[in-house]
Design an enzyme around this catalytic site. Structure first.
Site, PDB file in Angstrom:
ATOM      1  NE  ARG A 245     -51.658 -46.555 -44.630  1.00 54.19           N
ATOM      2  CZ  ARG A 245     -50.433 -46.136 -44.487  1.00 54.19           C
ATOM      3  NH1 ARG A 245     -49.991 -45.868 -43.524  1.00 54.19           N
ATOM      4  NH2 ARG A 245     -49.493 -46.353 -45.415  1.00 54.19           N
TER       5      ARG A 245
ATOM      6  CE1 TYR B 283     -68.393 -54.235 -26.180  1.00 54.82           C
ATOM      7  CE2 TYR B 283     -65.916 -54.365 -26.952  1.00 54.82           C
ATOM      8  CZ  TYR B 283     -67.333 -54.378 -27.169  1.00 54.82           C
ATOM      9  OH  TYR B 283     -67.621 -54.670 -28.454  1.00 54.82           O
TER      10      TYR B 283
ATOM     11  CG  ASP C 226     -64.381 -48.075 -23.003  1.00 52.00           C
ATOM     12  OD1 ASP C 226     -64.870 -47.297 -23.470  1.00 52.00           O
ATOM     13  OD2 ASP C 226     -64.071 -48.996 -23.628  1.00 52.00           O
TER      14      ASP C 226
ATOM     15  CE  LYS D 165     -70.779 -49.764 -29.292  1.00 53.16           C
ATOM     16  NZ  LYS D 165     -69.855 -50.153 -28.218  1.00 53.16           N
TER      17      LYS D 165
HETATM   18  C1  LIG Z   1     -68.893 -51.217 -28.150  1.00 52.33           C
HETATM   19  C2  LIG Z   1     -67.528 -50.934 -27.313  1.00 52.33           C
HETATM   20  C3  LIG Z   1     -66.345 -51.121 -27.538  1.00 52.33           C
HETATM   21  C4  LIG Z   1     -65.748 -51.564 -28.947  1.00 52.33           C
HETATM   22  O1  LIG Z   1     -66.215 -50.672 -29.793  1.00 52.33           O
HETATM   23  P1  LIG Z   1     -66.410 -51.073 -31.528  1.00 52.33           P
HETATM   24  O2  LIG Z   1     -66.741 -49.988 -31.911  1.00 52.33           O
HETATM   25  O3  LIG Z   1     -67.430 -52.192 -31.409  1.00 52.33           O
HETATM   26  O4  LIG Z   1     -65.048 -51.531 -31.853  1.00 52.33           O
HETATM   27  C5  LIG Z   1     -65.290 -50.879 -26.492  1.00 52.33           C
HETATM   28  N1  LIG Z   1     -65.716 -50.378 -25.333  1.00 52.33           N
HETATM   29  C6  LIG Z   1     -67.234 -50.377 -24.915  1.00 52.33           C
HETATM   30  C7  LIG Z   1     -67.430 -49.517 -23.564  1.00 52.33           C
HETATM   31  C8  LIG Z   1     -68.121 -50.531 -25.875  1.00 52.33           C
HETATM   32  O5  LIG Z   1     -69.279 -50.344 -25.524  1.00 52.33           O
END
Ligand SMILES: *Cc1c(COP(=O)(O)O)cnc(C)c1O
Length: 373
Positions: free
Chosen positions: A39, A92, A164, A189
Site C-alpha cells: 500500500r 466528466y 484532467d 483510458k
Molecule cells: C473515465 C474518466 C474518469 C474516471 O476514471 P475511472 O478510471 O473510471 O475512475 C475521469 N475523467 C475522465 C475524463 C474520464 O473519461
C-alpha cells in the site's frame, strides 16, 4: 543462478521481508532504498508512476486504483474543510458527482464555470477558493481548453490549475508545460489503452505537492495493485503509436460523418469547422485523439436503430480502447444532470459519442455507412 528479466516481473506481494533491524532502519532513513508494504509502495506501481511522470514532465506522480481516486487525491492535495473549488461545467460526470455528493460532506464547496467564462474567473473567486478543475478536451463535446491562458488566469487569482488530461494523453498535450499545477488521468483510458485495466494517475509540478499526493494515497489507501500497474505499463509502451492511429482514424471518420446527410453536427477538434480547431492544432502537436461526438435527429428510435445495426462500434460506456466503441451521454455520463443542465451543455437525445479505435479505417467507414443508411 542470476535471473535478469528484461521486463519488470509482477511483484504480486502485499509485503516485503527484512533480514534484521538494520534493514528496517535503512527503509526509514533512506527513502526509496527498499520496499516495506505494497500500500505504501510497490515496484510495479512505482514503475508506472515514474513513466507517466516522465511523459507529463512532472516532478513526482502517484498511481491510484481508478481515475476517480486520482481526482479525489488531486483535490485533497490542495483543499480542506471550508475551502471552495471551481470546476469547468463541461466535466466528466463522475467528477461533478464526487464534488456534489461527497466532497460537499467534507466541507469543500464547488461552483461550476461555463465554458465561455473560463478565462474570466474573477466574479466566481471567493477568499477560500483554492483551485480550478478542468479537462484538456471535454466530454462529450470535445471543447478544447486553452491551458496556457487558463493557468495564467488561475494564478492571477491565486488558484491552482488541476487538469484532467485523460482525453488528450501526454502524447497530445502536456498540461504542466503550459502552466498547470497538476495533470491527472484515468489510466483506464488511453494510457492503458486496451479496456482491461481500471487505474488513475496524478502528476505534480511541485515536489511538496508530490509528497502530499503520496501521503494522501497511502493514508486513504488509494493504491494501485501490482497486476493492474504491470498491465498499464505494458499498455503505455505503445501509447505514442496508438495515439497516432486513433487520431488518423478519427479524423477520417469525422470527415465522413460531417458529409453524411443523416448527421447534423460533428464535434471533433481536428475538423476545421470546430470552434477551437486552431487552438487544438497548436496545443495538440497536430494530433486530435480518438474521441468525437455527433448529432443524429433527436429521435430515440433512430439512435436505437443505429446502435443495433453498428457492428464495429458496440455500445460500451467507456472509451479509448484499441477497439472502437460508442456511448450515449444522455443515458450514461450525463444522466444525473437536470434537464436544463443537459440542454445547456448540448447533451440531447440525438447525441452519440464515438471512441474510434485503431482498426483498419475502411472497416469503420463501411460499418458506419451501413448503420446510418
Ligand atoms: C473515465 C474518466 C474518469 C474516471 O476514471 P475511472 O478510471 O473510471 O475512475 C475521469 N475523467 C475522465 C475524463 C474520464 O473519461
Amino acid at each position: 543462478m542470476e535471473i535478469t528479466p528484461k521486463i519488470t516481473p509482477i511483484y504480486q506481494t502485499s509485503v516485503f521481508k527484512f533480514a534484521d533491524l538494520n534493514e528496517l532502519e535503512q527503509y526509514f532513513d533512506e527513502p526509496g532504498s527498499r520496499y516495506l508494504y505494497s500500500r505504501n509502495g510497490n515496484p510495479n506501481a512505482d514503475e508506472l508512476a515514474e513513466k507517466i511522470n516522465h511523459l507529463e514532465g512532472g516532478v513526482g506522480a502517484v498511481v491510484t486504483g481508478s481515475g476517480m481516486a486520482a481526482i479525489f487525491a488531486a483535490i485533497l492535495a490542495y483543499c480542506q474543510a471550508g475551502d471552495h473549488v471551481l470546476c469547468a461545467a463541461d466535466i466528466y460526470g463522475g467528477s461533478s458527482a464526487l464534488l456534489n455528493a461527497e466532497l460537499s460532506r467534507m466541507g469543500i464547496t464547488v461552483a461550476y464555470v461555463p465554458f465561455e467564462q473560463l478565462y474570466d474567473l474573477k466574479p466566481l473567486v471567493q477568499p477560500t477558493t483554492r483551485l480550478l478543475l478542468a479537462e484538456t478536451m471535454s466530454n462529450p463535446l470535445l471543447r478544447v481548453a486553452d491551458l496556457r491562458r487558463l493557468a495564467t488566469e488561475c494564478h492571477a487569482h491565486g488558484l491552482k490549475l488541476v487538469v484532467d488530461n485523460t482525453f488528450a494523453s501526454p502524447v497530445i498535450t502536456r498540461p504542466l508545460e503550459l502552466g498547470a499545477d497538476i495533470s491527472l488521468h484515468s489510466v483506464t483510458k488511453y494510457i492503458s489503452g486496451h479496456s482491461d485495466v481500471t487505474a488513475g494517475a496524478v502528476v505534480a509540478a511541485d515536489p511538496e505537492v508530490a509528497a502530499r499526493l503520496k501521503q494522501i494515497s497511502v493514508f486513504y489507501g488509494l493504491t494501485l495493485s501490482p497486476m493492474e500497474s504491470w498491465l498499464a505499463v505494458r499498455g503505455l509502451k505503445t501509447l505514442r503509436l496508438r495515439m497516432r492511429e486513433h487520431s488518423y482514424n478519427a479524423l477520417v471518420v469525422a470527415q465522413f460523418l460531417a458529409e453524411h446527410p443523416r448527421v447534423r453536427q460533428v464535434n471533433y477538434p481536428g475538423l476545421e469547422s470546430h470552434p477551437q480547431h486552431a487552438l487544438a492544432v497548436e496545443q495538440g502537436a497536430g494530433l486530435f485523439g480518438g474521441m468525437m461526438s455527433f448529432l443524429l435527429a433527436d429521435d430515440a428510435e433512430g439512435v436505437n436503430s443505429f446502435m443495433r445495426r453498428s457492428q464495429r462500434f458496440p455500445f460500451a460506456p467507456s472509451l479509448a480502447g484499441v477497439d472502437s466503441s460508442l456511448s450515449y451521454p444522455l443515458g450514461t455520463s450525463h444522466r444525473s444532470l437536470t434537464a436544463e443542465q443537459q440542454q445547456a451543455l448540448g447533451i440531447t437525445v440525438g447525441l452519440v459519442r464515438l471512441s474510434v479505435g485503431i482498426e483498419p479505417v475502411e472497416d469503420l467507414l463501411a460499418d458506419l455507412a451501413q448503420a446510418l443508411d
